[in-house]
Every structure is written in structure tokens, then in C-alpha cells.
Motif scaffolding. Sequence first.
Motif, PDB file in Angstrom:
ATOM      1  N   ASN A 134     -30.166  16.067 -10.438  1.00 47.92           N
ATOM      2  CA  ASN A 134     -30.687  17.427 -10.259  1.00 47.92           C
ATOM      3  C   ASN A 134     -31.870  17.695 -11.181  1.00 47.92           C
ATOM      4  OD1 ASN A 134     -28.966  18.177  -8.187  1.00 47.92           O
ATOM      5  ND2 ASN A 134     -27.434  19.040  -9.562  1.00 47.92           N
ATOM      6  N   SER A 135     -31.759  17.278 -12.443  1.00 48.01           N
ATOM      7  CA  SER A 135     -32.888  17.501 -13.362  1.00 48.01           C
ATOM      8  C   SER A 135     -34.071  16.628 -12.967  1.00 48.01           C
ATOM      9  CB  SER A 135     -32.482  17.268 -14.821  1.00 48.01           C
ATOM     10  OG  SER A 135     -32.303  15.898 -15.103  1.00 48.01           O
ATOM     11  N   SER A 138     -35.832  18.346  -9.952  1.00 41.77           N
ATOM     12  CA  SER A 138     -36.553  19.536 -10.400  1.00 41.77           C
ATOM     13  C   SER A 138     -37.860  19.160 -11.096  1.00 41.77           C
ATOM     14  CB  SER A 138     -35.652  20.345 -11.343  1.00 41.77           C
ATOM     15  OG  SER A 138     -36.359  21.416 -11.908  1.00 41.77           O
TER      16      SER A 138
END
Length: 156
Positions: A134-135, A138
Motif C-alpha cells: 500500500n505504501s 501510494s
Amino acid sequence: MNQRVFLAAPFKQLLNQNNRVNTETTQSLQQVMQVLEDKGMFVDNAHKRENWGLEMMTPTQCTDADFNSIKNCDVLMAFPGSPASPGTHIEIGWASAFHKKIILLLKNDVDYAYLIRGLGVIGDVEYIYYENMNSCLSQISNVIDNYLQHNKVLSK
């Protein structure tokens, strides 16, 4: 005209007993591709081209395809691999020799090769350090937005 990205990542070392790329890697690469495509970029990727391991090319075919794709791309984005992927490192080297924009996706707390960590001293390299997917996604989104905005300004 769409910007072209070559998405490089370990391949053969991630094949399971059924000669398929493992599910986690497949999902991660598909998520990265989706972020890039949502930004209007054309994504070239050997895993997808070779149907995630089911339609493996010969060494001559895949070398020629990857070399020419990198030669014609605008950006090379790569997961160098841990352990290091020899093929991915060669692709990073080709991109460096062709003076391509390189975005390296490096997982925190992994000890990558010195030449990977130091590549920015000789090339246009952006490092994304991430904790989880997820990071990573992003940060990819933010880096690509900045890249596209910069290229839009340059092309005017």
C-alpha cells in the motif's frame, strides 16, 4: 502520446511448481500496472507478456524483447529483488546506459547491492523505499504525478 514504462521485477526465481509466478507477486505487479495505466501510461512487463509463466519465451526472444522495450521506454521502474534478480539488474543496467529515468522500488530493511543503492550518482534515479505494498503504490502514484507534471512543462 502516452509515456512508456518498462516494469521490471524478478521472474524465474518466483515461479512455483506449476511454472506460474507466485500469486503475491502477480497481484503486486498488477496493482502497480493499474496505478500506472490509470495515470495514462503504457506499461510493458515481461511477466504479463509471458502470461505469468505459462508462455515463457526463449532466452533469445526475451532478451531481444526486453532490450528493445527498455530502449524505447521513457521510464524503467524496477523491483531489484531480494535475493538480487540477475535479469532485473541487467535491465536496470540497460536503462542506465540508455539514460532513461529509473524508479527503483526498494523494500525497507533489505540490503540491496551497492551499485543499485549508488546508481543515482550517475543517472536519473528516483528511489522509493516502502514498508508494504500500500505504501509502495501510494508513493508510485505521487512520483508518477510529479514526473508527468515535469514532462508536461518540458514539452510546452
